[in-house]
Design an enzyme around this catalytic site. Structure first.
Site, PDB file in Angstrom:
ATOM      1  N   GLY A  91       0.855  -1.151  -0.114  1.00 27.05           N
ATOM      2  CA  GLY A  91       0.067   0.079   0.178  1.00 27.05           C
ATOM      3  C   GLY A  91       0.786   1.328   0.088  1.00 27.05           C
ATOM      4  NE  ARG A  92       3.317   2.075   5.283  1.00 25.57           N
ATOM      5  CZ  ARG A  92       3.634   2.481   6.363  1.00 25.57           C
ATOM      6  NH1 ARG A  92       4.073   3.523   6.725  1.00 25.57           N
ATOM      7  NH2 ARG A  92       3.661   1.928   7.529  1.00 25.57           N
ATOM      8  CE  LYS A 107       7.105   0.590   5.879  1.00 26.22           C
ATOM      9  NZ  LYS A 107       7.327  -0.507   6.669  1.00 26.22           N
ATOM     10  CG  ASP A 119      -0.639   8.818   4.144  1.00 26.33           C
ATOM     11  OD1 ASP A 119      -0.148   7.574   4.036  1.00 26.33           O
ATOM     12  OD2 ASP A 119      -0.785   9.682   4.989  1.00 26.33           O
ATOM     13  N   GLY A 120      -0.406   6.263   1.330  1.00 25.36           N
ATOM     14  CA  GLY A 120       0.877   5.652   0.740  1.00 25.36           C
ATOM     15  C   GLY A 120       2.300   6.395   1.111  1.00 25.36           C
ATOM     16  NE  ARG A 170      10.188  -2.333   2.622  1.00 26.46           N
ATOM     17  CZ  ARG A 170       9.506  -2.877   3.415  1.00 26.46           C
ATOM     18  NH1 ARG A 170       9.482  -2.885   4.783  1.00 26.46           N
ATOM     19  NH2 ARG A 170       8.190  -3.153   3.056  1.00 26.46           N
ATOM     20  NE  ARG A 177       5.304  -8.222   1.608  1.00 26.61           N
ATOM     21  CZ  ARG A 177       5.681  -7.446   2.521  1.00 26.61           C
ATOM     22  NH1 ARG A 177       5.437  -7.568   3.799  1.00 26.61           N
ATOM     23  NH2 ARG A 177       6.588  -6.576   2.301  1.00 26.61           N
ATOM     24  CG  ASP A 246       0.025  -8.863   6.100  1.00 27.07           C
ATOM     25  OD1 ASP A 246      -0.621  -9.409   7.079  1.00 27.07           O
ATOM     26  OD2 ASP A 246       0.397  -7.644   6.346  1.00 27.07           O
ATOM     27  CG  ASN A 247       3.749  -7.587   8.352  1.00 31.76           C
ATOM     28  OD1 ASN A 247       3.837  -6.961   7.445  1.00 31.76           O
ATOM     29  ND2 ASN A 247       3.160  -6.958   9.621  1.00 31.76           N
TER      30      ASN A 247
HETATM   31  P1  AMP Z   1       1.685  -3.084   8.349  1.00 32.02           P
HETATM   32  O1  AMP Z   1       1.093  -3.694   9.332  1.00 32.02           O
HETATM   33  O2  AMP Z   1       2.522  -1.918   8.158  1.00 32.02           O
HETATM   34  O3  AMP Z   1       2.439  -4.312   7.396  1.00 32.02           O
HETATM   35  O4  AMP Z   1       0.777  -2.742   7.189  1.00 32.02           O
HETATM   36  C1  AMP Z   1      -0.562  -3.569   6.574  1.00 32.02           C
HETATM   37  C2  AMP Z   1      -0.902  -3.194   5.191  1.00 32.02           C
HETATM   38  O5  AMP Z   1      -1.415  -1.716   5.317  1.00 32.02           O
HETATM   39  C3  AMP Z   1       0.105  -3.343   4.320  1.00 32.02           C
HETATM   40  O6  AMP Z   1      -0.480  -3.830   3.139  1.00 32.02           O
HETATM   41  C4  AMP Z   1       0.811  -1.735   4.076  1.00 32.02           C
HETATM   42  O7  AMP Z   1       1.102  -1.686   2.613  1.00 32.02           O
HETATM   43  C5  AMP Z   1      -0.650  -1.082   4.395  1.00 32.02           C
HETATM   44  N1  AMP Z   1      -0.232   0.313   4.866  1.00 32.02           N
HETATM   45  C6  AMP Z   1       0.039   0.769   5.943  1.00 32.02           C
HETATM   46  N2  AMP Z   1       0.348   2.079   6.102  1.00 32.02           N
HETATM   47  C7  AMP Z   1      -0.416   2.612   4.937  1.00 32.02           C
HETATM   48  C8  AMP Z   1      -0.060   3.887   4.407  1.00 32.02           C
HETATM   49  N3  AMP Z   1      -0.006   4.943   5.151  1.00 32.02           N
HETATM   50  N4  AMP Z   1      -0.643   3.734   3.093  1.00 32.02           N
HETATM   51  C9  AMP Z   1      -1.036   2.857   2.531  1.00 32.02           C
HETATM   52  N5  AMP Z   1      -0.992   1.604   2.809  1.00 32.02           N
HETATM   53  C10 AMP Z   1      -0.361   1.494   4.041  1.00 32.02           C
HETATM   54 MG    MG Z   2       3.211  -5.056   6.220  1.00 32.92          MG
END
Ligand code: AMP
Ligand code: MG
Length: 468
Positions: A91-92, A107, A119-120, A170, A177, A246-247
């Site tokens: 997403g970002r 990232k 917001d990406g 990175r 994943r 997903d992580n």
């Molecule tokens: P995370 O828990 O940080 O691994 O994020 C979970 C999901 O949310 C992943 O698919 C990320 O890409 C998405 N995500 C987290 N923060 C943002 C953001 N600010 N904008 C867009 N997508 C996000």
């Molecule tokens: Mg993640």
């Protein structure tokens, strides 16, 4: 190599478009370099001088595109806090392509098809945390993705308050994943699941590519690597905080640094993520979650492998974990791992849990103590640890190598907080100092010795949120 001579590969784009979204980064306003990592530059064979060229900042900002690069975001799904979410994806994060077996990814570089309500963007504080911590983990011998550079900007990003946008470049040998497999399994697209498995084998486990039973062997390798990763996390006292599927990296690397934390005082039940009220991802529960996540991966691979065999492989996880953890802990204690030390180790953890002792400081002191009192005074009451030390000394520990496995420095949350607060005023000096400490954690660094002490009381066990 000069930036203009780099040529990236983007094999992932040979897949059907359902696997990715081709999208260009959205550059930040007024970008500037905060820190660049010479070690990773060397690994990628990029000339050091290139890092301080404005073109390099533009590369991290997404406004300078390398030859061969076709930026894209990856699609995946995942179990978040135990519940299946059918579509997540980068997403970002935006992938630039592959160089020297490492996949470059930005990232915080803007919206993609998978941004959902986000917001990406990534803010300065979380970008500094990811940049420094991935290098610290690497230096501690923990499998992890790494980071080449971090840039800041003048762009406002809305979080609980206004913050500044930043980007980390990175790198990882793979960004696939567990959730990438889950996406195609739950969509019942088994042909794509198989294509993905073949790609993963070719990229990450090429020694298996000619084997008839390669899918189960791939799963076994992922089980083994995940068990080893959990053993590493537990032995260094690292809490990830968001172990959603997903992580979880199919190469068994630490990925997606968020509200993570090193332990201050040893605490089996420590929770670093303040949205994790029930402690699903507490420090002590990480190895169990590793197993649960692998069982979700097994389900996603069920169209490709015999499930009885898959379960048999999964049931080897506890042994892989226990053996590796035992071996890492024996090294920390300076003891020969051929003898079963589990009782001595568990006894020590019980004392540490009761007596609130700084995890890193304890092992470093154990590596160089001359009298038992030096150890005793780290504890609330010294009676039980002195009893333990008497038994420990009977095992004749070899002190010689202990300082090479017990770091003097780990990047505790309060240290990162200090670097971030300075950075938010435009002073990035601590980012570079901490990068240096992170990359040389076993050395003395007298000028930084205050960071090797127990965490000051008011800064202990800081909790962080996911919103970064
Ligand atoms: P995370 O828990 O940080 O691994 O994020 C979970 C999901 O949310 C992943 O698919 C990320 O890409 C998405 N995500 C987290 N923060 C943002 C953001 N600010 N904008 C867009 N997508 C996000
Ligand atoms: Mg993640």
């Amino acid at each position: 190599m000069k930036l203009e001579n780099i040529k990236l590969k983007t094999d992932y784009l040979n897949f059907d478009e359902e696997f990715f979204h081709k999208v260009k980064p959205t550059p930040l306003k007024k970008p500037f370099l905060i820190s660049a990592n010479n070690e990773v530059a060397k690994m990628l064979e990029i000339d050091k001088d290139e890092l301080y060229n404005s073109k390099f900042t533009d590369l991290v900002n997404g406004s300078y595109i390398l030859d061969g690069s076709e930026p894209f975001a990856m699609c995946y799904a995942g179990h978040q806090f135990g519940y299946y979410v059918p579509r997540l994806g980068d997403g970002r994060a935006i992938n630039l392509g592959e160089l020297k077996g490492e996949h470059l990814q930005l990232k915080g570089s803007g919206l993609t098809r998978y941004s959902r309500q986000g917001d990406g963007r990534a803010v300065l504080r979380s970008s500094i945390r990811e940049y420094l911590m991935s290098e610290a983990m690497h230096a501690l011998g923990v499998p992890t993705t790494r980071a080449l550079a971090v840039i800041g900007s003048d762009e406002n990003v809305a979080r609980e308050r206004w913050e500044k946008g930043a980007v980390v470049l990175r790198v990882s040998p793979s960004w696939i994943r567990f959730g990438t497999f889950e996406y195609f399994y739950y969509k019942r697209k088994h042909d794509k699941l198989e294509q993905l498995a073949d790609y993963v084998i070719e990229q990450s486990f090429s020694e298996l590519s000619q084997k008839e039973n390669r899918y189960i062997l791939m799963y076994e390798e992922i089980v083994k690597r995940t068990a080893h990763l959990m053993a590493h996390w537990q032995s260094v006292g690292f809490s990830h905080g968001v172990m959603n599927t997903d992580n979880m990296s199919i190469e068994g690397l630490t990925i997606d640094y968020g509200p993570y934390s090193f332990l201050d005082d040893y605490d089996f039940d420590f929770i670093c993520n303040h949205t994790d009220a029930e402690g699903r991802y507490s420090f002590g529960n990480q190895p169990n979650i590793g197993y649960w996540n692998l069982s979700m991966l097994l389900k996603a691979l069920s169209p490709l492998i015999n499930m009885d065999k898959g379960k048999e492989v999964l049931e080897r996880y506890p042994t892989y974990f226990t053996q590796h953890f035992h071996s890492l802990m024996c090294a920390k204690l300076g003891l020969d791992e051929s003898k079963d030390r589990s009782k001595l180790i568990q006894w020590l953890f019980n004392i540490m849990q009761n007596d609130a002792v700084d995890y890193t400081l304890f092992f470093r002191t154990l590596s160089e103590y001359e009298s038992k009192d030096e150890i005793g005074k780290l504890f609330i009451s010294d009676k039980r640890i002195i009893e333990w030390l008497e038994e420990y000394e009977k095992e004749l520990p070899c002190k010689e190598d202990m300082k090479r496995v017990n770091p003097k420095y780990v990047l505790k949350n309060y240290m990162l907080q200090e670097a971030i607060e300075k950075a938010e005023t435009g002073d990035f000096s601590l980012v570079d100092s901490f990068l240096y400490i992170a990359q040389n954690p076993y050395e003395e660094h007298e000028e930084f010795s205050r960071y090797a002490k127990a965490t000051p009381h008011k800064f202990k066990a800081l909790k962080l949120s996911c919103s970064s």
